[in-house]
Design an enzyme around this catalytic site. Structure first.
Site, mmCIF file in Angstrom:
data_model
loop_
_atom_site.group_PDB
_atom_site.id
_atom_site.type_symbol
_atom_site.label_atom_id
_atom_site.label_comp_id
_atom_site.label_asym_id
_atom_site.label_seq_id
_atom_site.Cartn_x
_atom_site.Cartn_y
_atom_site.Cartn_z
ATOM 1 N N ASN A 96 -5.028 4.714 -8.832
ATOM 2 C CA ASN A 96 -3.718 3.948 -8.733
ATOM 3 C C ASN A 96 -3.243 5.649 -8.586
ATOM 4 O O ASN A 96 -2.643 5.940 -9.827
ATOM 5 C CB ASN A 96 -3.927 3.047 -9.737
ATOM 6 N N HIS A 106 -0.133 -1.660 -1.926
ATOM 7 C CA HIS A 106 -0.282 -1.008 -3.211
ATOM 8 C C HIS A 106 -1.895 -0.739 -3.082
ATOM 9 O O HIS A 106 -2.656 -1.981 -3.651
ATOM 10 C CB HIS A 106 0.624 -1.263 -4.307
ATOM 11 N N CYS A 160 5.314 1.379 -9.220
ATOM 12 C CA CYS A 160 5.003 1.684 -8.052
ATOM 13 C C CYS A 160 5.671 1.299 -7.966
ATOM 14 O O CYS A 160 4.929 1.359 -5.918
ATOM 15 C CB CYS A 160 3.464 1.235 -8.551
#
Ligand code: UT7
Length: 351
Positions: free
Chosen positions: A308, A278, A138
């Site tokens: 996500n 994020h 990520c």
């Protein structure tokens, strides 16, 4: 590529800190265009209620996610990345032929090789560009910005395309309620160039802790455990995550990374116009924001729409924040990420 740069020196650096000086030893690097793409298909929490034992109430209160996008079966990570790249290039007014280097951050490449970056190079017609993939889960987009920035600063490249693209739906275990409610597909891209008299990326921080690799991973399909009937039977080719452990580490690492970036640039949270974190969990974002002393309106959130999307997450959020007018010229933007590895990173951009 350009060895001679006759452009005037940028105006004096606004934030003076010896630890940030390395950013200005070469050419400065600006984000001159951003773009993103998400697939059309929407999977809502109500849809997930029909697939696993979960509820809209649980997903919303524990994560903040309401829906996520899923790529079509024949739609690949490189398709999504290419579309995000085309949009970023169009906004930057840069043609594909001008691109010197393509960096793609992804944990869901179309295949092990060739790289997704090479596939995107062909799809967008960036025939002059070198191309490679970068894997920092990520955190990959921030890692990509730093790598791209170094190529600009060193004058090795004039134009770098950094893309975060993921088809996480291809590695999600749709029988595992612990993880399948969290992830989505999409892509975001940024075009990097030196622009005289602007600063752009003021600093980028990166970090990793490989001792926590097994907390969030995809156990099989690599060279350690090649795919086999056994690995498939044990569902080892899907994402595995210890959610609580990841959560705890994410909050701490994102806080530390955000503070380090602000410290390097000698700015405080009041100087930051927009924080783009994020997009993994609203509780993580809220915890980081409030511990930094940020006002809720400083923090950009779009995870209710997309969940996500790993390496694409902060790239999509940055693009949407710009398109919605949440980020304007001259603003200071703080990007902060965390992901598998563990990896983390932060950046401060003068827009
Ligand atoms: O992108 C990289 C970064 N990723 C992240 O940052 C993710 C970090 N972790 C998280 O976001 C959270 O830990 C989760 C959202 C994954 C889980 O939230 P939590 O508050 O940490 O829940 P938990 O794991 O402690 O589980 C609480 C309960 C468990 O039941 P028991 O054992 O208490 O009876 C789970 O089985 O919730 C249960 N549960 C669910 N219930 C309904 C787990 N998933 C679900 C679900 N629906 N989808």
């Amino acid at each position: 590529m350009n060895d001679s740069d006759s452009s005037p020196s940028p105006r004096p650096v606004r934030f003076r800190n010896p630890r940030a000086a390395h950013n200005f030893q070469g050419r400065t690097c600006s984000i001159v265009g951003v773009g993103s793409y998400v697939p059309e298909r929407v999977l809502t929490n109500a849809d997930l209620e029909k697939m696993v034992e979960t509820s809209d109430e649980w997903i919303t209160t524990r994560t903040g996610i309401k829906e996520r996008r899923l790529a079509a079966e024949n739609e690949t990570t490189s398709d999504m990345g290419a579309e995000a790249a085309r949009r970023a290039l169009a906004r930057a007014g840069v043609s594909p032929e001008q691109v010197d280097l393509i960096i793609v951050a992804t944990v869901t490449p179309d295949m092990v090789f060739p790289s997704t970056a090479c596939l995107i190079q062909h799809k967008i017609g960036a025939h002059r560009a070198a191309a490679f993939d970068l894997e920092a889960a990520c955190s990959g987009f921030i890692y990509g910005l730093e790598v791209g920035q170094q190529f600009i600063a060193s004058r090795t490249c004039d134009t770098v395309l950094v893309i975060g693209a993921e088809k996480l739906s291809s590695i999600v275990d749709w029988q595992d309620r612990n993880t399948c409610v969290l992830f989505g597909d999409g892509a975001g891209a940024a075009v990097l160039q030196h622009r005289p008299n602007t600063h752009g990326l003021l600093t980028v921080c990166m970090g990793a802790d490989g001792s926590k690799g097994d907390v969030l991973c995809l156990p099989a399909g690599g060279s350690a455990k090649p795919a086999s009937p056994e690995t498939i039977a044990q569902r080892l080719h899907y994402i595995r995550m210890d959610g609580r452990e990841t959560f705890k580490n994410a909050v701490q690492a994102m806080l530390t990374a955000a503070r380090e970036a602000m410290d390097r640039c000698e700015v405080s949270i009041e100087d930051i116009a927009c924080i783009v974190p994020h997009q993994a969990n609203l509780r993580i974002i809220d915890a980081v924001g409030s511990r930094l002393g940020a006002k809720p309106e400083q923090v950009y959130v779009n995870l209710h729409k997309y969940g996500n999307t790993s390496a694409a997450s902060v790239a999509i959020a940055l693009d949407e924040a710009v398109q919605e007018g949440r980020i304007r010229q001259g603003d200071l933007v703080l990007l902060v990420v965390f992901g598998g590895g563990f990896t983390w990173g932060s950046a401060i951009v003068e827009w």
